[in-house]
Design a protein around this motif. Structure first.
Motif, PDB file in Angstrom:
ATOM      1  N   TYR A 268     -28.128 -93.893 -43.029  1.00 20.61           N
ATOM      2  CA  TYR A 268     -26.980 -93.001 -43.155  1.00 20.61           C
ATOM      3  C   TYR A 268     -25.818 -93.383 -42.248  1.00 20.61           C
ATOM      4  O   TYR A 268     -24.664 -93.080 -42.559  1.00 20.61           O
ATOM      5  N   GLY A 269     -26.112 -94.041 -41.141  1.00 18.35           N
ATOM      6  CA  GLY A 269     -25.045 -94.418 -40.227  1.00 18.35           C
ATOM      7  C   GLY A 269     -24.388 -95.735 -40.569  1.00 18.35           C
ATOM      8  O   GLY A 269     -23.223 -95.960 -40.238  1.00 18.35           O
ATOM      9  N   TYR A 270     -25.123 -96.625 -41.241  1.00 14.41           N
ATOM     10  CA  TYR A 270     -24.560 -97.947 -41.511  1.00 14.41           C
ATOM     11  C   TYR A 270     -24.662 -98.350 -42.982  1.00 14.41           C
ATOM     12  O   TYR A 270     -23.662 -98.649 -43.616  1.00 14.41           O
ATOM     13  N   TRP A 271     -25.892 -98.380 -43.520  1.00 11.64           N
ATOM     14  CA  TRP A 271     -26.061 -98.966 -44.849  1.00 11.64           C
ATOM     15  C   TRP A 271     -25.295 -98.199 -45.928  1.00 11.64           C
ATOM     16  O   TRP A 271     -24.520 -98.803 -46.692  1.00 11.64           O
ATOM     17  N   LEU A 272     -25.515 -96.883 -46.018  1.00 12.33           N
ATOM     18  CA  LEU A 272     -24.922 -96.112 -47.106  1.00 12.33           C
ATOM     19  C   LEU A 272     -23.387 -96.148 -47.096  1.00 12.33           C
ATOM     20  O   LEU A 272     -22.772 -96.364 -48.142  1.00 12.33           O
ATOM     21  N   PRO A 273     -22.726 -95.947 -45.924  1.00  9.69           N
ATOM     22  CA  PRO A 273     -21.264 -95.995 -45.935  1.00  9.69           C
ATOM     23  C   PRO A 273     -20.696 -97.343 -46.348  1.00  9.69           C
ATOM     24  O   PRO A 273     -19.560 -97.415 -46.833  1.00  9.69           O
ATOM     25  N   ASN A 274     -21.466 -98.417 -46.184  1.00  5.57           N
ATOM     26  CA  ASN A 274     -20.988 -99.756 -46.504  1.00  5.57           C
ATOM     27  C   ASN A 274     -21.528-100.283 -47.830  1.00  5.57           C
ATOM     28  O   ASN A 274     -21.316-101.451 -48.166  1.00  5.57           O
ATOM     29  N   SER A 275     -22.211 -99.426 -48.574  1.00  7.23           N
ATOM     30  CA  SER A 275     -22.770 -99.816 -49.867  1.00  7.23           C
ATOM     31  C   SER A 275     -21.876 -99.295 -50.987  1.00  7.23           C
ATOM     32  O   SER A 275     -20.972 -98.488 -50.753  1.00  7.23           O
ATOM     33  N   PRO A 276     -22.108 -99.716 -52.224  1.00  7.24           N
ATOM     34  CA  PRO A 276     -21.332 -99.183 -53.353  1.00  7.24           C
ATOM     35  C   PRO A 276     -21.862 -97.845 -53.867  1.00  7.24           C
ATOM     36  O   PRO A 276     -21.454 -97.391 -54.929  1.00  7.24           O
ATOM     37  N   TYR A 277     -22.769 -97.201 -53.078  1.00 11.60           N
ATOM     38  CA  TYR A 277     -23.421 -95.985 -53.530  1.00 11.60           C
ATOM     39  C   TYR A 277     -23.091 -94.790 -52.635  1.00 11.60           C
ATOM     40  O   TYR A 277     -22.669 -94.938 -51.490  1.00 11.60           O
ATOM     41  N   THR A 278     -23.326 -93.608 -53.176  1.00 17.16           N
ATOM     42  CA  THR A 278     -23.376 -92.390 -52.389  1.00 17.16           C
ATOM     43  C   THR A 278     -24.728 -91.738 -52.666  1.00 17.16           C
ATOM     44  O   THR A 278     -25.421 -92.092 -53.627  1.00 17.16           O
ATOM     45  N   ARG A 279     -25.093 -90.788 -51.825  1.00 17.87           N
ATOM     46  CA  ARG A 279     -26.366 -90.099 -52.025  1.00 17.87           C
ATOM     47  C   ARG A 279     -26.241 -89.137 -53.196  1.00 17.87           C
ATOM     48  O   ARG A 279     -25.295 -88.356 -53.287  1.00 17.87           O
ATOM     49  N   ALA A 280     -27.212 -89.174 -54.095  1.00 12.52           N
ATOM     50  CA  ALA A 280     -27.238 -88.278 -55.245  1.00 12.52           C
ATOM     51  C   ALA A 280     -28.040 -87.032 -54.913  1.00 12.52           C
ATOM     52  O   ALA A 280     -28.664 -86.925 -53.852  1.00 12.52           O
ATOM     53  N   LYS A 281     -28.053 -86.072 -55.826  1.00 12.80           N
ATOM     54  CA  LYS A 281     -28.860 -84.876 -55.637  1.00 12.80           C
ATOM     55  C   LYS A 281     -30.339 -85.244 -55.674  1.00 12.80           C
ATOM     56  O   LYS A 281     -30.755 -86.179 -56.341  1.00 12.80           O
ATOM     57  N   GLY A 282     -31.121 -84.462 -54.965  1.00 14.58           N
ATOM     58  CA  GLY A 282     -32.548 -84.725 -54.912  1.00 14.58           C
ATOM     59  C   GLY A 282     -33.022 -84.880 -53.486  1.00 14.58           C
ATOM     60  O   GLY A 282     -32.247 -84.737 -52.534  1.00 14.58           O
ATOM     61  N   GLU A 283     -34.299 -85.180 -53.336  1.00 21.90           N
ATOM     62  CA  GLU A 283     -34.908 -85.247 -52.005  1.00 21.90           C
ATOM     63  C   GLU A 283     -35.184 -86.694 -51.593  1.00 21.90           C
ATOM     64  O   GLU A 283     -35.596 -87.518 -52.403  1.00 21.90           O
ATOM     65  N   ASP A 284     -34.958 -87.002 -50.317  1.00 22.83           N
ATOM     66  CA  ASP A 284     -35.481 -88.227 -49.738  1.00 22.83           C
ATOM     67  C   ASP A 284     -36.988 -88.042 -49.575  1.00 22.83           C
ATOM     68  O   ASP A 284     -37.464 -86.929 -49.346  1.00 22.83           O
ATOM     69  N   TYR A 285     -37.745 -89.142 -49.681  1.00 28.11           N
ATOM     70  CA  TYR A 285     -39.193 -89.015 -49.487  1.00 28.11           C
ATOM     71  C   TYR A 285     -39.776 -90.346 -49.049  1.00 28.11           C
ATOM     72  O   TYR A 285     -39.098 -91.379 -49.042  1.00 28.11           O
ATOM     73  N   GLU A 286     -41.038 -90.300 -48.644  1.00 28.45           N
ATOM     74  CA  GLU A 286     -41.757 -91.496 -48.229  1.00 28.45           C
ATOM     75  C   GLU A 286     -42.950 -91.727 -49.145  1.00 28.45           C
ATOM     76  O   GLU A 286     -43.587 -90.774 -49.619  1.00 28.45           O
ATOM     77  N   SER A 287     -43.276 -92.996 -49.365  1.00 27.50           N
ATOM     78  CA  SER A 287     -44.511 -93.341 -50.064  1.00 27.50           C
ATOM     79  C   SER A 287     -45.301 -94.317 -49.206  1.00 27.50           C
ATOM     80  O   SER A 287     -44.722 -95.108 -48.440  1.00 27.50           O
ATOM     81  N   PHE A 288     -46.628 -94.235 -49.293  1.00 32.87           N
ATOM     82  CA  PHE A 288     -47.525 -95.024 -48.453  1.00 32.87           C
ATOM     83  C   PHE A 288     -48.574 -95.699 -49.326  1.00 32.87           C
ATOM     84  O   PHE A 288     -49.161 -95.049 -50.196  1.00 32.87           O
ATOM     85  N   ASP A 289     -48.834 -96.968 -49.065  1.00 33.58           N
ATOM     86  CA  ASP A 289     -49.920 -97.682 -49.722  1.00 33.58           C
ATOM     87  C   ASP A 289     -51.063 -97.877 -48.746  1.00 33.58           C
ATOM     88  O   ASP A 289     -50.857 -98.303 -47.602  1.00 33.58           O
ATOM     89  N   ASN A 290     -52.269 -97.557 -49.189  1.00 31.81           N
ATOM     90  CA  ASN A 290     -53.476 -97.751 -48.357  1.00 31.81           C
ATOM     91  C   ASN A 290     -53.315 -97.119 -46.981  1.00 31.81           C
ATOM     92  O   ASN A 290     -53.674 -97.703 -45.953  1.00 31.81           O
ATOM     93  N   PHE A 291     -52.797 -95.908 -46.970  1.00 28.45           N
ATOM     94  CA  PHE A 291     -52.506 -95.209 -45.723  1.00 28.45           C
ATOM     95  C   PHE A 291     -53.791 -94.719 -45.064  1.00 28.45           C
ATOM     96  O   PHE A 291     -54.714 -94.261 -45.732  1.00 28.45           O
TER      97      PHE A 291
END
Length: 296
Positions: free
Chosen positions: A253-276
Motif C-alpha cells: 500500500y505504501g509503494y507498489w499500489l501507488p506506482n502500479s496501473p491498478y487501484t484496490r477494488a471492492k472486496g477483502e484482502d486475504y491470505e492463502s497457505f500451502d502445506n501450512f
C-alpha cells in the motif's frame, strides 16, 4: 510516490495544527479518493503507526509539553489536546508515560518528546530495500471457504500482536477440519472482515479456514465465506513471522499500489497457505492477495 508523500505530509501538518479536533477516517479517505482501508494502509506505511495511534501520541506529546512549560491546569490541558474527560486523559497519559499527569507536572522528569515526522523519499527507500518484488496478476475464480470464526482487534485501532491472538483459532481449525465436507487438503485461508467495510470499528471478524469444492452442511460453530471471481494481485511471502505480513502490506500500500496501473477494488484482502503447519516450520509460505481494478 511523490503524491502520497505530499498527501500524508499535508495531513500530518493539519493534525499538528488542530490536535483538539476529531479525526474522521472515512471523511479523510473520501476526500482523497481512497477507501478507508487503503488510506489507513498508506498512512501506516509512511508514518509507522496507525492514524489513531499517531494522533493519540501527538496529543499526549503536546500535553506533556504543556505540563512541563505552562501554568495551565490538568483539565484545561486535557481539553486543549482533544480529550473529553479528566479520567480518559489520565488513563491515556499514564499508559504512554508510565506516570500520571499530576506526577509528571510536579516532578518534571527529563523525557525525550517525539517530534512531528517530516516525510522524505528516503522512507520509501527504507521500505523497499529488502522487498523488491512484483506480484502475479490473475483473474481468480470464485472460492468458498469454511472455517473457524473469531473476533480480533481492528489492525487500525489496537497495537496487539495478532499472531498470538489467532493461534487458538488455528488450533481449533486443525482439530476440526476433518469434519468439513469437500475440503481441499493441504490448503488454508485466512481473512479479516470489517462489518462496516471501513475497519473503523474496535473489532473485526476473522476466519481461519479451508477451501471447499462445494458447500455442504456446515459443522456447528463454523462458518463459510465466498471470495468472488475477480482480478487480484498475488504476493508471495517466503517466511511467516510475526511482522512479515505487516511489512508486506506496508510495501503493497505504501509503494507498489501507488506506482502500479491498478487501484484496490471492492472486496477483502486475504491470505492463502500451502502445506501450512502450526509448529513454526521456517518453510511455511503464504500468499497475500488483494482485489484490483485498472486505474481510470
Amino acid at each position: 510516490m511523490q503524491n502520497n508523500l505530499i498527501m500524508i505530509q499535508g495531513l500530518v501538518d493539519h493534525i499538528e495544527e488542530n490536535l483538539s479536533e476529531d479525526v474522521n477516517i472515512v471523511s479523510l479517505a473520501k476526500s482523497l479518493n481512497l477507501s478507508p482501508w487503503h488510506f489507513q494502509r498508506v498512512f501506516k506505511s509512511l508514518i509507522g503507526d496507525t492514524l489513531g495511534g499517531y494522533v493519540r501520541g501527538r496529543r499526549l506529546t503536546r500535553a506533556a509539553q504543556l505540563l512541563l512549560s505552562s501554568d495551565f491546569g490538568i483539565l484545561d490541558i486535557a481539553f486543549d489536546v482533544g480529550f473529553t474527560s479528566h479520567e480518559a486523559f489520565t488513563r491515556s497519559f499514564k499508559s504512554y508515560y508510565k506516570v500520571t499527569p499530576k506526577s509528571f507536572k510536579k516532578d518534571k522528569p527529563v523525557v525525550t518528546l517525539n517530534r512531528k515526522p517530516i516525510l522524505t523519499t528516503d522512507l520509501y527507500i527504507h521500505l523497499t530495500k529488502y522487498m523488491v518484488q512484483e506480484p502475479f496478476i490473475d483473474i481468480r475464480k470464485a472460492q468458498t471457504i469454511v472455517g473457524v470464526p473469531t473476533k480480533i482487534p481492528s489492525p487500525f485501532v489496537a497495537d496487539e500482536q495478532h499472531c498470538d491472538l489467532l493461534f487458538p483459532t488455528w488450533i481449533k481449525l486443525f482439530d476440526r477440519q476433518s469434519e468439513i465436507a469437500n475440503r481441499i487438503k493441504n490448503k488454508h485461508y485466512s481473512v479479516s472482515i470489517s462489518p462496516s467495510g471501513n475497519f473503523t470499528e474496535a473489532t473485526v471478524d476473522y476466519i481461519a479456514a479451508v477451501p471447499v469444492t462445494k458447500l455442504s452442511d456446515i459443522p456447528e460453530d463454523l462458518t463459510s465465506y465466498t471470495f468472488p471471481k475477480q482480478l487480484v494481485a498475488i504476493f508471495d511471502i517466503a517466511i511467516i513471522e510475526k511482522d512479515t505480513i505487516d511489512k508486506t502490506i506496508d510495501y503493497i500500500y505504501g509503494y507498489w499500489l501507488p506506482n502500479s496501473p491498478y487501484t484496490r477494488a471492492k472486496g477483502e484482502d486475504y491470505e492463502s497457505f500451502d502445506n501450512f503447519s502450526l509448529d513454526g516450520d521456517p518453510l511455511n509460505k503464504s500468499q497475500y492477495i488483494l482485489p484490483l481494478q485498472l486505474k481510470e
